[in-house]
Design a protein around this motif. Structure first.
Motif, mmCIF file in Angstrom:
data_model
loop_
_atom_site.group_PDB
_atom_site.id
_atom_site.type_symbol
_atom_site.label_atom_id
_atom_site.label_comp_id
_atom_site.label_asym_id
_atom_site.label_seq_id
_atom_site.Cartn_x
_atom_site.Cartn_y
_atom_site.Cartn_z
ATOM 1 N N GLY A 160 42.853 -11.711 10.547
ATOM 2 C CA GLY A 160 41.870 -12.466 11.318
ATOM 3 C C GLY A 160 40.444 -11.993 11.160
ATOM 4 O O GLY A 160 39.620 -12.159 12.062
ATOM 5 N N GLY A 161 40.102 -11.418 10.010
ATOM 6 C CA GLY A 161 38.731 -10.979 9.769
ATOM 7 C C GLY A 161 38.376 -9.669 10.429
ATOM 8 O O GLY A 161 37.232 -9.223 10.335
ATOM 9 N N GLY A 162 39.332 -9.038 11.101
ATOM 10 C CA GLY A 162 39.054 -7.742 11.715
ATOM 11 C C GLY A 162 38.974 -7.805 13.225
ATOM 12 O O GLY A 162 39.290 -8.816 13.857
ATOM 13 N N HIS A 163 38.526 -6.712 13.797
ATOM 14 C CA HIS A 163 38.468 -6.535 15.250
ATOM 15 C C HIS A 163 37.498 -7.529 15.886
ATOM 16 O O HIS A 163 36.411 -7.768 15.353
ATOM 17 N N VAL A 164 37.873 -8.091 17.033
ATOM 18 C CA VAL A 164 37.002 -8.996 17.777
ATOM 19 C C VAL A 164 35.969 -8.147 18.529
ATOM 20 O O VAL A 164 36.332 -7.343 19.388
ATOM 21 N N PRO A 165 34.684 -8.289 18.253
ATOM 22 C CA PRO A 165 33.691 -7.337 18.782
ATOM 23 C C PRO A 165 33.543 -7.330 20.288
ATOM 24 O O PRO A 165 33.170 -6.315 20.868
ATOM 25 N N VAL A 166 33.845 -8.443 20.974
ATOM 26 C CA VAL A 166 33.688 -8.455 22.419
ATOM 27 C C VAL A 166 34.694 -7.527 23.092
ATOM 28 O O VAL A 166 34.515 -7.147 24.264
ATOM 29 N N ARG A 167 35.732 -7.107 22.386
ATOM 30 C CA ARG A 167 36.731 -6.186 22.946
ATOM 31 C C ARG A 167 36.304 -4.732 22.844
ATOM 32 O O ARG A 167 37.055 -3.838 23.219
ATOM 33 N N LEU A 187 29.734 -1.064 25.652
ATOM 34 C CA LEU A 187 30.888 -0.561 24.913
ATOM 35 C C LEU A 187 32.204 -0.496 25.700
ATOM 36 O O LEU A 187 33.206 -1.038 25.208
ATOM 37 N N PRO A 188 32.372 0.127 26.827
ATOM 38 C CA PRO A 188 31.552 1.151 27.451
ATOM 39 C C PRO A 188 32.071 2.550 27.098
ATOM 40 O O PRO A 188 33.210 2.906 27.427
ATOM 41 N N LEU A 189 31.269 3.321 26.397
ATOM 42 C CA LEU A 189 31.609 4.684 26.006
ATOM 43 C C LEU A 189 30.443 5.577 26.418
ATOM 44 O O LEU A 189 29.499 5.777 25.643
ATOM 45 N N PRO A 190 30.443 6.106 27.648
ATOM 46 C CA PRO A 190 29.251 6.772 28.166
ATOM 47 C C PRO A 190 28.841 8.005 27.377
ATOM 48 O O PRO A 190 27.644 8.212 27.128
ATOM 49 N N VAL A 191 29.799 8.847 26.986
ATOM 50 C CA VAL A 191 29.436 10.053 26.243
ATOM 51 C C VAL A 191 28.849 9.672 24.887
ATOM 52 O O VAL A 191 27.826 10.208 24.448
ATOM 53 N N SER A 192 29.476 8.726 24.216
ATOM 54 C CA SER A 192 28.986 8.281 22.911
ATOM 55 C C SER A 192 27.597 7.667 23.029
ATOM 56 O O SER A 192 26.736 7.892 22.172
ATOM 57 N N ALA A 193 27.370 6.879 24.070
ATOM 58 C CA ALA A 193 26.050 6.277 24.271
ATOM 59 C C ALA A 193 24.986 7.341 24.444
ATOM 60 O O ALA A 193 23.888 7.252 23.866
ATOM 61 N N ALA A 194 25.291 8.371 25.215
ATOM 62 C CA ALA A 194 24.319 9.443 25.443
ATOM 63 C C ALA A 194 24.010 10.190 24.152
ATOM 64 O O ALA A 194 22.844 10.460 23.833
ATOM 65 N N GLY A 232 26.575 -5.644 14.186
ATOM 66 C CA GLY A 232 26.323 -4.553 13.264
ATOM 67 C C GLY A 232 27.491 -4.288 12.334
ATOM 68 O O GLY A 232 28.568 -4.882 12.469
ATOM 69 N N PRO A 233 27.312 -3.346 11.392
ATOM 70 C CA PRO A 233 28.360 -3.075 10.402
ATOM 71 C C PRO A 233 29.350 -1.998 10.809
ATOM 72 O O PRO A 233 30.243 -1.671 10.026
ATOM 73 N N GLU A 234 29.230 -1.427 12.022
ATOM 74 C CA GLU A 234 30.057 -0.263 12.348
ATOM 75 C C GLU A 234 31.541 -0.599 12.462
ATOM 76 O O GLU A 234 32.401 0.188 12.043
ATOM 77 N N ALA A 235 31.900 -1.758 13.032
ATOM 78 C CA ALA A 235 33.316 -2.109 13.156
ATOM 79 C C ALA A 235 33.969 -2.359 11.794
ATOM 80 O O ALA A 235 35.074 -1.854 11.540
ATOM 81 N N PRO A 236 33.348 -3.125 10.886
ATOM 82 C CA PRO A 236 33.943 -3.235 9.548
ATOM 83 C C PRO A 236 34.061 -1.889 8.832
ATOM 84 O O PRO A 236 35.031 -1.651 8.123
ATOM 85 N N LEU A 237 33.066 -1.013 9.022
ATOM 86 C CA LEU A 237 33.149 0.308 8.405
ATOM 87 C C LEU A 237 34.350 1.087 8.922
ATOM 88 O O LEU A 237 35.049 1.756 8.156
ATOM 89 N N MET A 238 34.574 1.030 10.234
ATOM 90 C CA MET A 238 35.742 1.706 10.801
ATOM 91 C C MET A 238 37.030 1.147 10.214
ATOM 92 O O MET A 238 37.965 1.894 9.906
ATOM 93 N N ALA A 239 37.094 -0.169 10.054
ATOM 94 C CA ALA A 239 38.283 -0.783 9.472
ATOM 95 C C ALA A 239 38.468 -0.348 8.019
ATOM 96 O O ALA A 239 39.594 -0.065 7.576
ATOM 97 N N GLY A 273 32.065 -8.228 13.498
ATOM 98 C CA GLY A 273 31.093 -7.165 13.275
ATOM 99 C C GLY A 273 31.170 -6.160 14.401
ATOM 100 O O GLY A 273 32.123 -6.153 15.185
ATOM 101 N N GLY A 274 30.164 -5.311 14.509
ATOM 102 C CA GLY A 274 30.144 -4.264 15.524
ATOM 103 C C GLY A 274 29.187 -4.591 16.650
ATOM 104 O O GLY A 274 28.164 -5.246 16.441
#
Length: 433
Positions: free
Chosen positions: A90-97, A386-393, A127-134, A345-346
């Motif tokens: 399906g083209g990869g991860h759905v970014p809203v998730r 995201l929500p990833l608080p440590v990563s955001a900081a 962004g390109p981060e989700a495809p890169l992770m895949a 995308g990301g």
């Protein structure tokens, strides 16, 4: 006497010689993954440059006219729709998730690549981060079939996560940020992060070294998260900290509104992916055209991830005026929401850009500096979406570069306020569900 909990698969793995083999394989995985990530980003960079700079310049269309995004987005919508409906995965991860860090089957990589290359350079607000992770996870699984371990084992899972970390290190410009993002995304708890972080750090570090060397050799730009033109205070004062609390709550509420719109559209996109993908690119094209016609500025500011256009917000006299910032927030926010639901995308970089724009707008408040306001806006938007608080900081602190030490208190306060605000705003919806 209370019994100690039984050791999980990772704990058992870490106590065996097989863990040393996983560490060695993680270092090896970082090399091919970084090479693939470099090629992928180089292709995206070249296509983006051709579509938004090279072709308009050769055809005498400088600045880019308001109508220019429409045909490119139409092509992008067709390509992304084909990747979602015609190819496995399906083209990869759905970014809203959020930021997915799950295992990726190698058979899904063609669809991920087609959706990314067909959409991201042509104006999709992701962004390109989700495809890169895949790409990193899929290549790690593919390599593990040759080198071992067997798929479905804890060793294979750690190797796949390490591959994602190596790929993400390329776009974030830092192996440490990549490792933090991956670990928080996969949701490990207790003693497990120690077992997973070592292979991630090793793979991401090796990948970053390879990628940096390739950038020096080829002359292509290497990812950097330094924000140009932003001058923060030597240290935040009381008004900066006081303004940060309501500012972060406001930014989180706005980011939450965008994200909720994307979540509401996702079931429609899942049921009818091709029509919704085309609708999403049509909405994005209309938003870009409206922004250009209303403000006289480039429609590109509404498009793409925003990673390469963050400097526009700190460009002095060339930066958007307050009313143009309002238009940018509304129109790019709408394009971001539909992209989250229906495209691929990301989610990180558009959130950073919108948070920064919100911060510039709030920087005019009495006693609130532009630097602290932008730092709070970026941290709050990223933590809310995201929500990833440590990563955001960590990400926003890296982005601020030399001002990181001075603005770190602002970033941490903004992340906490935004994370709590987003959870409170979502509570009624969760209760209804």
């Amino acid at each position: 006497m209370e019994q100690a909990p039984a050791a999980g698969p990772l704990e058992r793995l870490a106590s065996t010689r097989g863990y040393l083999r996983v560490l060695g394989l993680s270092a090896l995985v970082g090399v091919p993954v970084s090479l693939a990530a470099f090629a992928f980003l180089a292709l995206l960079h070249w296509l983006t440059h051709q579509v938004w700079e090279g072709l308009p310049s050769r055809w005498g269309l400088d600045p880019v006219p308001w109508w220019w995004p429409a045909p490119w987005l139409l092509v992008g919508g067709v390509v992304v729709a084909a990747a979602i409906t015609r190819l496995p995965g399906g083209g990869g991860h759905v970014p809203v998730r959020g930021l997915g860090a799950d295992a990726v089957a190698p058979s899904h990589l063609p669809g991920v690549l087609l959706a990314a290359v067909g959409g991201l350079p042509l104006g999709v607000v992701l962004g390109p981060e989700a495809p890169l992770m895949a790409i990193g996870a899929g290549l790690a699984v593919l390599l593990s079939r040759c080198w071992g371990p067997a798929e479905g084992t804890p060793e294979s899972g750690v190797l796949g996560v390490s591959g994602s970390a190596a790929a993400v290190a390329v776009i974030f410009g830092s192996p440490l940020v990549a490792a933090v993002f991956i670990l928080e995304a996969v949701g490990f708890s207790g003693p497990r992060p120690t077992r997973v972080v070592l292979p991630c750090l090793l793979s991401a570090g090796v990948g970053a070294l390879v990628f940096t060397g390739l950038g020096a050799w080829t002359g292509l730009p290497v990812a950097s998260l330094a924000l140009p033109g932003l001058e923060g205070p030597d240290r935040p004062d009381a008004p900066d900290l006081l303004w940060t609390v309501p500012a972060a709550a406001l930014v989180a509420a706005g980011a939450g509104l965008v994200h909720r719109l994307g979540r509401r559209l996702e079931p429609l996109a899942a049921a009818r992916p091709a029509p919704l993908a085309m609708a999403a690119v049509a909405v994005t094209a209309v938003c870009a055209a409206a922004y250009a016609l209303l403000t006289g500025r480039s429609p590109v500011e509404v498009l793409l991830s925003g990673q390469d256009t963050l400097g526009v917000l700190t460009a002095g006299a060339a930066a958007p005026a307050a009313w143009a910032l309002v238009a940018l927030l509304v129109l790019k926010g709408l394009a971001y929401a539909v992209s989250l639901a229906a495209l691929r995308g990301g989610p990180i970089f558009p959130a950073l850009f919108l948070g920064a724009a919100f911060g510039v707008l709030l920087g005019g408040l009495p006693g609130y500096g532009a630097g602290p306001a932008m730092a709070a806006g970026m941290a709050a938007a990223t933590a809310a979406v995201l929500p990833l608080p440590v990563s955001a900081a960590v990400l926003v602190t890296l982005l601020l570069g030399s001002d990181a030490a001075a603005t770190a208190p602002i970033v941490l306060v903004a992340v906490v306020v935004a994370f709590v605000t987003a959870r409170l705003v979502d509570r009624p919806r969760a209760a209804e569900g």
